[in-house]
Design a protein around this motif. Structure first.
Motif, short mmCIF file in Angstrom:
data_model
loop_
_atom_site.label_atom_id
_atom_site.label_comp_id
_atom_site.label_asym_id
_atom_site.label_seq_id
_atom_site.Cartn_x
_atom_site.Cartn_y
_atom_site.Cartn_z
N ASN A 113 -28.85 -26.00 25.37
CA ASN A 113 -28.99 -27.01 26.27
C ASN A 113 -30.17 -26.81 27.41
N GLU A 114 -29.92 -25.63 27.92
CA GLU A 114 -30.89 -25.43 29.08
C GLU A 114 -32.38 -25.28 28.47
N ALA A 115 -32.70 -24.86 27.22
CA ALA A 115 -34.09 -24.61 26.71
C ALA A 115 -34.48 -26.34 26.46
N MET A 116 -33.75 -26.85 25.73
CA MET A 116 -34.11 -28.41 25.58
C MET A 116 -34.17 -29.28 26.87
N VAL A 117 -33.51 -28.85 27.91
CA VAL A 117 -33.92 -29.62 29.23
C VAL A 117 -35.19 -29.20 29.68
N LEU A 118 -35.28 -27.81 29.63
CA LEU A 118 -36.40 -27.23 30.18
C LEU A 118 -37.86 -27.53 29.46
N VAL A 119 -37.78 -27.97 28.08
CA VAL A 119 -38.89 -28.43 27.39
C VAL A 119 -39.17 -29.82 27.72
N SER A 120 -38.28 -30.74 28.09
CA SER A 120 -38.17 -31.88 28.48
C SER A 120 -38.88 -32.13 29.76
#
Length: 223
Positions: A113-120
């Protein structure tokens, strides 16, 4: 009885110009100084730090180019990171380093979840939490934003001109350093990430394409 040195004695002046040296030796000494400073530094060094140890007429960019040429064929190189320079081992030797277990794991633990938010955030910054929620098609909690801030991956940006003037979020220099990027222009191609579904509203934690995330710099272990 020998005299004590004066406590307020000034240290000797560091010779950056090396005017008494032949031009070739002077250039080599400047190269050696930059290499030494980069080798000793725990973090990437910016231009100002390197400029303190070389002459006024020396070009840092040309010196770096010559250092990199001298390192051709070596398992390490000098690379641009977060607006500065640092020594980095070449990716071809990553398996050898990991197998040796000689280097402690300095990775940052990111959930899916953190990785996807960071990429976004990386691709749409400055962007609000609501904006990230819209990109991912689901609510992004304040806890996830807080966790990424605690890990020095993101920071508060300018306030949005939308109603309520919420804070936007941007990536940090720590983000660039961690993923070995010189600038945000070094991020993987946005269209490829979108084609993979990583930045679409349909993306979710269970659909995170690991190959694309690996291109971004997040390892499977981080997920």
């Amino acid at each position: 009885m020998a005299r004590r040195k004066r406590a307020d004695a000034e240290p000797p002046i560091f010779d950056t110009e090396l005017a008494d040296m032949p031009a070739g030796l002077r250039w080599r000494e400047w190269m050696n100084r930059i290499e030494a400073v980069l080798f000793a530094a725990p973090k990437p060094l910016e231009r100002e730090a390197l400029a303190r140890v070389i002459g006024r007429d020396a070009s840092i960019d040309l010196l770096i180019d010559d250092i990199r040429e001298a390192l051709r064929g070596k398992p390490y190189d000098v690379v641009g990171v977060a607006g500065g320079w640092a020594f980095r081992t070449r990716t071809a030797y990553a398996d050898a380093i990991a197998t040796s277990a000689a280097v402690p794991d300095r990775g940052i633990d990111l959930t899916q979840n953190e990785a996807m938010v960071l990429v976004s955030i990386a691709y749409h910054q400055p962007v609000t939490r609501a904006g990230v929620s819209e990109i991912l098609g689901r609510e992004v909690s304040r806890d996830v934003i807080g966790a990424l801030r605690d890990k020095n991956m993101i920071a508060a940006g300018p306030r949005s001109p939308t109603a309520g003037a919420p804070f936007t979020y941007v990536t940090t220099k720590g983000f660039l350093e961690h993923f070995g990027l010189d600038t945000l222009r070094d991020l993987p191609d946005l269209e490829a990430m979108q084609d993979a579904g990583l930045l679409s509203g349909e993306a979710n934690a269970g659909q995170l394409p690991r190959s694309e995330v690996a291109d971004f710099g997040i390892s499977a272990e981080d997920l």
